[in-house]
Design a protein around this motif. Structure first.
Motif, PDB file in Angstrom:
ATOM      1  N   PHE A  96       0.632  -0.792  -0.193  1.00 62.40           N
ATOM      2  CA  PHE A  96       0.088  -0.336  -0.219  1.00 62.40           C
ATOM      3  C   PHE A  96       0.514   1.264   0.154  1.00 62.40           C
ATOM      4  CE2 PHE A  96      -1.887   3.090   2.625  1.00 62.40           C
ATOM      5  CZ  PHE A  96      -3.229   3.740   2.198  1.00 62.40           C
ATOM      6  N   ARG A 101      -1.527   1.661  -7.490  1.00 61.23           N
ATOM      7  CA  ARG A 101      -2.705   1.177  -7.641  1.00 61.23           C
ATOM      8  C   ARG A 101      -3.489   0.541  -6.574  1.00 61.23           C
ATOM      9  NH1 ARG A 101       0.148  -3.105 -11.587  1.00 61.23           N
ATOM     10  NH2 ARG A 101       1.526  -2.771 -10.388  1.00 61.23           N
ATOM     11  N   ALA A 102      -2.033   0.107  -5.316  1.00 62.40           N
ATOM     12  CA  ALA A 102      -3.387  -0.092  -4.090  1.00 62.40           C
ATOM     13  C   ALA A 102      -3.526   0.813  -3.951  1.00 62.40           C
ATOM     14  CB  ALA A 102      -2.170  -0.029  -3.025  1.00 62.40           C
ATOM     15  N   THR A 103      -5.042   0.108  -3.110  1.00 59.43           N
ATOM     16  CA  THR A 103      -5.896   1.287  -2.721  1.00 59.43           C
ATOM     17  C   THR A 103      -5.962   1.272  -0.742  1.00 59.43           C
ATOM     18  OG1 THR A 103      -8.249  -0.484  -2.931  1.00 59.43           O
ATOM     19  CG2 THR A 103      -7.506   0.679  -4.770  1.00 59.43           C
ATOM     20  N   LEU A 104      -6.983   1.488   0.054  1.00 65.28           N
ATOM     21  CA  LEU A 104      -6.854   1.796   1.182  1.00 65.28           C
ATOM     22  C   LEU A 104      -8.603   0.863   1.444  1.00 65.28           C
ATOM     23  CD1 LEU A 104      -6.495   3.265   3.919  1.00 65.28           C
ATOM     24  CD2 LEU A 104      -8.047   5.153   3.315  1.00 65.28           C
ATOM     25  N   GLU A 105      -8.767   0.618   0.516  1.00 69.56           N
ATOM     26  CA  GLU A 105      -9.953  -0.013   1.139  1.00 69.56           C
ATOM     27  C   GLU A 105      -9.271  -1.968   0.673  1.00 69.56           C
ATOM     28  OE1 GLU A 105     -10.377   1.846  -1.091  1.00 69.56           O
ATOM     29  OE2 GLU A 105     -12.000   3.233  -0.040  1.00 69.56           O
ATOM     30  N   GLY A 106      -8.235  -2.429  -0.094  1.00 73.24           N
ATOM     31  CA  GLY A 106      -7.489  -2.857  -0.467  1.00 73.24           C
ATOM     32  C   GLY A 106      -6.831  -3.649   1.577  1.00 73.24           C
ATOM     33  N   GLU A 119      -4.957   5.778   9.483  1.00 80.52           N
ATOM     34  CA  GLU A 119      -4.787   6.462   8.177  1.00 80.52           C
ATOM     35  C   GLU A 119      -4.635   6.988   8.026  1.00 80.52           C
ATOM     36  OE1 GLU A 119      -8.890   5.200   7.277  1.00 80.52           O
ATOM     37  OE2 GLU A 119      -8.999   3.213   7.793  1.00 80.52           O
ATOM     38  N   LEU A 123      -1.400   7.421   4.939  1.00 86.64           N
ATOM     39  CA  LEU A 123      -1.542   7.859   3.282  1.00 86.64           C
ATOM     40  C   LEU A 123      -0.559   9.647   2.792  1.00 86.64           C
ATOM     41  CD1 LEU A 123      -5.894   9.104   3.559  1.00 86.64           C
ATOM     42  CD2 LEU A 123      -4.309   7.484   1.981  1.00 86.64           C
ATOM     43  N   ARG A 126       2.009   7.214   2.489  1.00 88.50           N
ATOM     44  CA  ARG A 126       1.964   6.968   0.495  1.00 88.50           C
ATOM     45  C   ARG A 126       2.329   7.757  -0.454  1.00 88.50           C
ATOM     46  NH1 ARG A 126      -0.878   2.709  -2.319  1.00 88.50           N
ATOM     47  NH2 ARG A 126      -2.755   4.735  -4.465  1.00 88.50           N
TER      48      ARG A 126
END
Length: 620
Positions: A96, A101-106, A119, A123, A126
């Motif tokens: 992440f 391409r990774a998402t916070l939902e994943g 979180e 972010l 990230r």
């Protein structure tokens, strides 16, 4: 974390990573020592950085996220990352942070439950890694591209026009990059005395337990000099050489801090000004809550606004930037495209245009002929004697301390003093004799008898010009004394006994030329009996454009090359030699990574010119 991922960092970091160290080098700074000191990194090869960025980001993320079986974290504020120490959770978090391409939902589906603040921190991390902000900031040099400005109320990083020359009012629009630059700037420059006083005031207003914990974090990163001073203050040693108790007493507890005590404040500032925890506390408690405000509107101006009038008249010695000029500005034709015409008694606009066109390329022709003596390669990794010799674009390259310098023409060859295993003064050298890039530049100026240092490459950045002048004068004096005791050596031909440089008035912030003598006396050049032609002149990056000093007609200048120096800047810097084609010459000096980049460009141009048949001899 970035220093540990790159390897070779301060504070007991890992050994250098050979893959990363080729494009991410340590920028020389005169900062503090110990675990709390910070050495900025500089991206010297953006193409290699873009290719290796995913691996570098992963290495940084693995340093930030502790693995299984270890509880060590970069800082206690990230202690909650220990919950991700297991294999699958750690892999998901690293992906992440590094994969755009990774998402916070994943991450939420694969990891433990996170709070909103946690979180937000992820972010931010990230954005620094996957968003490319970290390497974007590392591609800019502190105190060259950005830094502090004492004239402003805000203590955030501001854009720089040149070395130690902040812009008048410009600010960075990218808030994320601004925050990172502010931290790097503070780590590299350290805290001023007023900054330390503000931090100690804030520390005393905290709850007793919080203030004590924060101050103990300062001591945890204290260097050996600070700990040694505190031990000596306790009355270490016996006999006549013993240090009396209280000589250098440093407070070990927040309760012992007294901001009203000027002596204690001076000691705390001297020992903790480069401490990373102290700087973090100052930024977190003093600067960021006060100066990080956003506005709903932004004032923005471009050269198009400045040229929005009916008539404009300007002059430029090159036409490299014609494509970037506003549409209302029409450049004159090149001299090769203008038909010859006889001289006119009353010059008109065409005559002026013809005269301006003739200046284009003049400096290129001058530097391509006998005006250039050669190129000296500076070793930014060891600073010792380098062997070997090569060429760059037809101009010989000599490694610092040995070999010969081959000019563009055969009759401009000049032999370097010294030999393999010895420096230019004849003293033996070893791998332990490490010199920084600024020291190598100043040593070259003395050893090669130059009368001017044109630092367009900003290789002297971070070192005050007054300190450079003192180093030059003392170095020259030692060289003369060594030659006096060795009659067989060729004596130096340098005639200067003073150093001229540009100094900024701390009150008016105006730049003036000053002259410094060997005894440390500094006076205004306009009121001094010593002229610039009788001294060694240092042109910093700002003075490489527009400065006009009269040097000797036989003067030799040492011109430095740095990262992102374009043709226009190079030509302007060489133009400080007004008699370049009438006896004055130039000697270039550049770090290894700069010359490697030039070799790659020359090799690509040669390879392309031969239509892919360059083979093994294209680079030079």
């Amino acid at each position: 974390a970035a220093a540990a991922a790159a390897g070779g960092g301060g504070g007991g970091a890992a050994s250098p990573n050979p893959t990363v160290s080729r494009w991410l080098v340590r920028e020389p700074q005169a900062g503090g020592s110990g675990l709390g000191a910070f050495v900025p990194r500089l991206v010297v090869d953006r193409e290699a950085a873009s290719k290796c960025a995913p691996q570098f980001y992963r290495a940084v993320a693995e340093v930030l996220v502790p693995g299984a079986g270890t509880d060590e974290v970069v800082c206690e504020e990230l202690g909650w990352l220990r919950a991700f120490s297991s294999g699958n959770l750690r892999a998901s978090l690293v992906r992440f942070l590094c994969d755009p391409r990774a998402t916070l939902e994943g991450l939420r589906a694969a990891s433990v439950r996170l709070t909103d603040d946690q979180e937000a921190v992820l972010l931010v991390m990230r954005g620094l890694l996957a968003g490319g902000i970290l390497l974007h900031v590392f591609s800019k040099r502190v105190r060259v591209a950005y830094g502090s400005d004492d004239r402003r109320a805000k203590q955030l990083a501001v854009p720089y026009l040149a070395t130690d020359t902040p812009t008048e009012r410009s600010e960075f629009a990218d808030v994320d990059a601004l925050l990172v630059m502010t931290h790097v700037m503070a780590y590299a420059e350290g805290l001023s005395r007023s900054d330390m006083e503000a931090a100690l005031h804030k520390l005393q207003y905290l709850e007793p337990n919080q203030g004590e914990a924060a101050f103990q974090r300062w001591w945890a990163l204290a260097g050996r000099a600070t700990r040694g001073a505190e031990e000596r203050a306790g009355g270490a040693g016996t006999g006549p050489t013993a240090v009396p108790a209280g000589t250098e007493r440093l407070p070990r507890s927040a309760k012992e801090l007294d901001v009203q005590d000027e002596v204690q404040l001076q000691r705390v500032w001297r020992h903790f000004r480069f401490n990373r925890e102290a700087i973090n506390f100052w930024l977190r408690e003093v600067v960021l809550p006060r100066d990080t405000c956003e506005y709903d509107r932004r004032l923005q101006a471009t050269p198009f606004h400045l040229a929005d009038v009916q008539r404009q008249l300007g002059f430029s010695g090159t036409n490299d930037t014609n494509l970037t000029m506003p549409f209302s500005i029409q450049p004159v034709l090149d001299g090769a495209d203008m038909a010859p015409s006889p001289a006119k008694l009353c010059p008109d606009a065409e005559c002026f245009a013809r005269e301006l066109a003739a200046t284009n390329g003049f400096m290129v022709r001058a530097l391509s002929t006998c005006c250039t003596e050669g190129v000296i390669e500076l070793d930014e990794r060891s600073g010792g004697v380098c062997g070997g010799q090569g060429t760059i674009g037809g101009i010989g390259v000599a490694k610092n301390g040995t070999g010969t310098v081959s000019g563009a023409a055969d009759h401009t060859n000049a032999a370097c003093t010294g030999g393999a295993g010895h420096d230019a003064t004849g003293s033996s050298t070893s791998s332990a004799d490490v010199r920084s890039i600024p020291e190598q530049v100043l040593d070259l100026a003395v050893e090669r008898d130059v009368q001017a240092i044109i630092d367009v490459g900003a290789l002297l950045a971070g070192k005050p010009l007054r300190a450079c002048a003192e180093y030059l004068l003392s170095r020259k004096q030692r060289l003369v004394e060594q030659q006096r005791h060795r009659p067989g050596d060729q004596p130096t031909t340098a005639v200067w006994q003073h150093v001229v440089y540009s100094s900024t008035d701390p009150k008016t912030h105006r730049r003036t030329w000053v002259v410094q003598s060997a005894d440390g006396l500094v006076e205004n050049l306009s009121r001094s009996a010593v002229g610039e032609s009788d001294a060694l002149v240092i042109y910093d990056e700002f003075q490489c454009r527009g400065a006009d000093l009269k040097l000797r007609q036989t003067a030799r200048a040492l011109l430095t090359l740095g990262q992102s120096v374009c043709k226009d800047e190079l030509m302007q810097a060489a133009g400080r030699l007004r008699q370049l084609t009438r006896g004055q010459t130039v000697l270039f000096a550049a770090p290894r990574f700069v010359l490697q980049a030039i070799r790659q460009v020359v090799h690509a141009a040669t390879f392309g010119a031969h239509g892919g048949g360059g083979g093994d001899g294209g680079g030079g």
